[in-house]
Design a protein around this motif. Structure first.
Motif, PDB file in Angstrom:
ATOM      1  N   TYR A   2       0.853  -1.198   0.000  1.00  0.00           N
ATOM      2  CA  TYR A   2       0.000   0.000   0.000  1.00  0.00           C
ATOM      3  C   TYR A   2       0.883   1.239   0.000  1.00  0.00           C
ATOM      4  CZ  TYR A   2      -2.943   3.866   1.277  1.00  0.00           C
ATOM      5  OH  TYR A   2      -3.553   5.093   1.278  1.00  0.00           O
ATOM      6  N   CYS A   3       0.665   2.121  -0.969  1.00  0.00           N
ATOM      7  CA  CYS A   3       1.451   3.345  -1.072  1.00  0.00           C
ATOM      8  C   CYS A   3       0.561   4.579  -0.958  1.00  0.00           C
ATOM      9  CB  CYS A   3       2.188   3.384  -2.410  1.00  0.00           C
ATOM     10  SG  CYS A   3       3.607   2.276  -2.479  1.00  0.00           S
ATOM     11  N   ASP A   4       0.966   5.480  -0.088  1.00  0.00           N
ATOM     12  CA  ASP A   4       0.265   6.746   0.117  1.00  0.00           C
ATOM     13  C   ASP A   4       1.291   7.878  -0.001  1.00  0.00           C
ATOM     14  OD1 ASP A   4      -1.703   8.606   0.798  1.00  0.00           O
ATOM     15  OD2 ASP A   4      -1.262   8.422   2.938  1.00  0.00           O
ATOM     16  N   PRO A   5       1.805   8.115  -1.215  1.00  0.00           N
ATOM     17  CA  PRO A   5       2.856   9.129  -1.378  1.00  0.00           C
ATOM     18  C   PRO A   5       2.298  10.536  -1.219  1.00  0.00           C
ATOM     19  CG  PRO A   5       2.074   8.420  -3.518  1.00  0.00           C
ATOM     20  CD  PRO A   5       1.386   7.534  -2.496  1.00  0.00           C
ATOM     21  N   PRO A   6       3.168  11.545  -1.088  1.00  0.00           N
ATOM     22  CA  PRO A   6       2.686  12.926  -1.167  1.00  0.00           C
ATOM     23  C   PRO A   6       1.885  13.097  -2.452  1.00  0.00           C
ATOM     24  CG  PRO A   6       4.957  12.886  -0.423  1.00  0.00           C
ATOM     25  CD  PRO A   6       4.621  11.481  -0.821  1.00  0.00           C
ATOM     26  N   TYR A   7       0.722  13.698  -2.345  1.00  0.00           N
ATOM     27  CA  TYR A   7      -0.200  13.747  -3.470  1.00  0.00           C
ATOM     28  C   TYR A   7       0.249  14.714  -4.555  1.00  0.00           C
ATOM     29  CZ  TYR A   7      -3.914  10.944  -1.278  1.00  0.00           C
ATOM     30  OH  TYR A   7      -4.648   9.924  -0.752  1.00  0.00           O
ATOM     31  N   ASP A   8      -0.002  14.331  -5.800  1.00  0.00           N
ATOM     32  CA  ASP A   8       0.269  15.194  -6.937  1.00  0.00           C
ATOM     33  C   ASP A   8      -0.543  16.485  -6.819  1.00  0.00           C
ATOM     34  OD1 ASP A   8       1.142  15.990  -9.560  1.00  0.00           O
ATOM     35  OD2 ASP A   8      -0.836  15.399 -10.314  1.00  0.00           O
ATOM     36  N   GLY A   9       0.133  17.619  -6.975  1.00  0.00           N
ATOM     37  CA  GLY A   9      -0.551  18.901  -6.952  1.00  0.00           C
ATOM     38  C   GLY A   9      -0.837  19.467  -5.580  1.00  0.00           C
ATOM     39  N   ALA A  56       3.264  -7.024 -11.630  1.00  0.00           N
ATOM     40  CA  ALA A  56       3.617  -8.042 -12.620  1.00  0.00           C
ATOM     41  C   ALA A  56       4.360  -9.209 -11.982  1.00  0.00           C
ATOM     42  CB  ALA A  56       4.457  -7.412 -13.725  1.00  0.00           C
ATOM     43  N   GLN A  57       5.016  -8.934 -10.851  1.00  0.00           N
ATOM     44  CA  GLN A  57       5.754  -9.985 -10.142  1.00  0.00           C
ATOM     45  C   GLN A  57       4.878 -10.784  -9.181  1.00  0.00           C
ATOM     46  OE1 GLN A  57       8.989  -7.809  -8.345  1.00  0.00           O
ATOM     47  NE2 GLN A  57      10.144  -7.662 -10.257  1.00  0.00           N
ATOM     48  N   GLY A  58       3.588 -10.441  -9.094  1.00  0.00           N
ATOM     49  CA  GLY A  58       2.667 -11.253  -8.305  1.00  0.00           C
ATOM     50  C   GLY A  58       2.136 -10.631  -7.036  1.00  0.00           C
ATOM     51  N   HIS A  59       2.320  -9.334  -6.870  1.00  0.00           N
ATOM     52  CA  HIS A  59       1.849  -8.661  -5.660  1.00  0.00           C
ATOM     53  C   HIS A  59       0.610  -7.813  -5.942  1.00  0.00           C
ATOM     54  CE1 HIS A  59       5.592  -9.767  -3.637  1.00  0.00           C
ATOM     55  NE2 HIS A  59       6.218  -9.365  -4.728  1.00  0.00           N
ATOM     56  N   THR A  60      -0.297  -7.757  -4.983  1.00  0.00           N
ATOM     57  CA  THR A  60      -1.394  -6.807  -5.076  1.00  0.00           C
ATOM     58  C   THR A  60      -0.885  -5.453  -4.612  1.00  0.00           C
ATOM     59  OG1 THR A  60      -3.101  -8.477  -4.725  1.00  0.00           O
ATOM     60  CG2 THR A  60      -3.699  -6.196  -4.270  1.00  0.00           C
ATOM     61  N   VAL A  61      -1.158  -4.416  -5.411  1.00  0.00           N
ATOM     62  CA  VAL A  61      -0.675  -3.073  -5.129  1.00  0.00           C
ATOM     63  C   VAL A  61      -1.872  -2.138  -5.028  1.00  0.00           C
ATOM     64  CG1 VAL A  61       0.710  -1.137  -5.962  1.00  0.00           C
ATOM     65  CG2 VAL A  61       1.474  -3.487  -6.378  1.00  0.00           C
ATOM     66  N   VAL A  62      -1.911  -1.343  -3.961  1.00  0.00           N
ATOM     67  CA  VAL A  62      -2.967  -0.349  -3.769  1.00  0.00           C
ATOM     68  C   VAL A  62      -2.288   1.001  -3.554  1.00  0.00           C
ATOM     69  CG1 VAL A  62      -4.975   0.322  -2.384  1.00  0.00           C
ATOM     70  CG2 VAL A  62      -4.440  -2.113  -2.713  1.00  0.00           C
ATOM     71  N   VAL A  63      -2.770   2.018  -4.268  1.00  0.00           N
ATOM     72  CA  VAL A  63      -2.153   3.345  -4.207  1.00  0.00           C
ATOM     73  C   VAL A  63      -3.220   4.408  -4.005  1.00  0.00           C
ATOM     74  CG1 VAL A  63      -0.528   4.938  -5.325  1.00  0.00           C
ATOM     75  CG2 VAL A  63      -0.576   2.530  -6.003  1.00  0.00           C
ATOM     76  N   SER A  64      -2.943   5.375  -3.132  1.00  0.00           N
ATOM     77  CA  SER A  64      -3.790   6.559  -2.981  1.00  0.00           C
ATOM     78  C   SER A  64      -3.087   7.753  -3.602  1.00  0.00           C
ATOM     79  CB  SER A  64      -4.060   6.847  -1.500  1.00  0.00           C
ATOM     80  OG  SER A  64      -4.796   5.804  -0.905  1.00  0.00           O
ATOM     81  N   ASN A  65      -3.868   8.659  -4.211  1.00  0.00           N
ATOM     82  CA  ASN A  65      -3.279   9.882  -4.747  1.00  0.00           C
ATOM     83  C   ASN A  65      -4.399  10.848  -5.102  1.00  0.00           C
ATOM     84  OD1 ASN A  65      -1.351  11.743  -5.961  1.00  0.00           O
ATOM     85  ND2 ASN A  65      -0.028   9.960  -6.275  1.00  0.00           N
ATOM     86  N   SER A  66      -4.021  12.056  -5.517  1.00  0.00           N
ATOM     87  CA  SER A  66      -4.998  13.017  -6.014  1.00  0.00           C
ATOM     88  C   SER A  66      -5.580  12.514  -7.331  1.00  0.00           C
ATOM     89  CB  SER A  66      -4.340  14.371  -6.270  1.00  0.00           C
ATOM     90  OG  SER A  66      -3.731  14.873  -5.110  1.00  0.00           O
ATOM     91  N   ASP A  67      -6.772  12.963  -7.651  1.00  0.00           N
ATOM     92  CA  ASP A  67      -7.368  12.652  -8.943  1.00  0.00           C
ATOM     93  C   ASP A  67      -6.966  13.755  -9.913  1.00  0.00           C
ATOM     94  OD1 ASP A  67      -8.814  11.768 -11.060  1.00  0.00           O
ATOM     95  OD2 ASP A  67     -10.777  11.940 -10.112  1.00  0.00           O
TER      96      ASP A  67
END
Length: 284
Positions: A177-184, A211-222
């Motif tokens: 799960y990634c919650d980076p600093p949001y775009d904008g 692609a390597q087999g992990h589920t990835v969830v990301v939060s960001n600005s729309d």
């Protein structure tokens, strides 16, 4: 469960939506720790929690190691230093006392977070914490949240590392799960902040992890950028409260995305990863 830190982008309010997108797994990997709202609101057997901000990771490690001693000192500091003069004195020591031990530095970081303007975490290019006093009537001492964190932290490993370094540590079965600093929006939580190039690099690396087999969830600005970066992910939108980075007159809400990629979505070649010089893992 609320968190001990006031934090721009805290995920507590949107956890009901986020939990729907997070599958079960043996470990949750978070390259952007933030307030640890996701760790506190989920129930994974183990957690790898990382952040590039050494003060944040130091706080989490100190509490995990000695919760009672931390609470005793933090309570004393909160009770004796509630005025603006005290705040700036603590900030000065926090920024310039090279002999400050890990425990007191962790306490001061929590104190500054709970007393500064809007709970903002901001450093200049020299690594100086420069947020002004928030002028709160009764700053809240989050003792119950600290104790809850210490209990949950028994399942977690905390590292001070970049997102690139953290993703290199992902193991079979991990959920990311990634919650980076949001775009904008405001992105200078630590020195130079989070650039658009880093948004590109993160998206490319996460596509490869899927692609390597992990589920990835990301939060960001729309935004147009995030829609492009995560165009091969399944995108969900939601409206979330936001007190920092919203222009005057726009209210205090903004549209965000939760982008999800499962391994089955990437049974094909992925876009090439941007090449950046590797860096050594940050040490406190």
């Amino acid at each position: 469960m609320s968190t001990m830190l006031k934090w721009a982008g805290n995920k507590t309010a949107i956890m009901p939506e986020l939990i729907k997108r997070l599958p079960a797994g043996p470990r949750l990997v978070e390259p952007f720790a933030g307030s640890c709202a996701v760790m506190m609101s989920t129930d994974y057997p183990a957690y790898l929690v990382a952040d590039i901000n050494p003060d944040l990771i130091n706080l989490y490690r100190v509490i995990a190691e000695d919760c009672e001693n931390f609470i005793a000192l933090a309570r004393a500091v909160f009770e004796s230093m509630s005025l603006a003069e005290s705040y700036y004195r603590v900030r000065e020591v926090f920024n310039h006392d090279q002999e400050l031990n890990r425990l007191r530095r962790a306490v001061y970081f929590l104190y500054l977070n709970r007393h500064c303007y809007r709970g903002l975490c901001r450093y200049n290019l020299q690594g100086i914490f420069n947020v002004p006093f928030g002028n709160y009537k009764e700053p809240y001492f989050p003792e119950s949240e600290i104790r809850a964190f210490a209990d949950k932290a028994k399942r977690a490993t905390f590292i001070c590392a970049s997102f690139e370094e953290t993703l290199e540590m992902v193991q079979t079965g991990d959920v990311i799960y990634c919650d980076p600093p949001y775009d904008g929006t405001f992105a200078k939580y630590h020195t130079a902040g989070f650039t658009e190039d880093e948004q590109y690099l993160l998206a490319s690396l996460l596509e490869r992890m899927a692609a390597q087999g992990h589920t990835v969830v990301v939060s960001n600005s729309d935004t147009a950028l995030t829609r492009s970066l995560y165009r091969d992910f399944k995108i969900h939108t939601l409206t979330a409260k936001r007190s920092i980075g919203v222009a005057s007159g726009e209210g205090k809400a903004a549209v965000e995305i939760i982008a999800v990629a499962s391994p089955a979505s990437f049974e094909r070649p992925v876009r090439s990863v941007i090449s950046y010089p590797s860096t050594a893992m940050r040490q406190i």
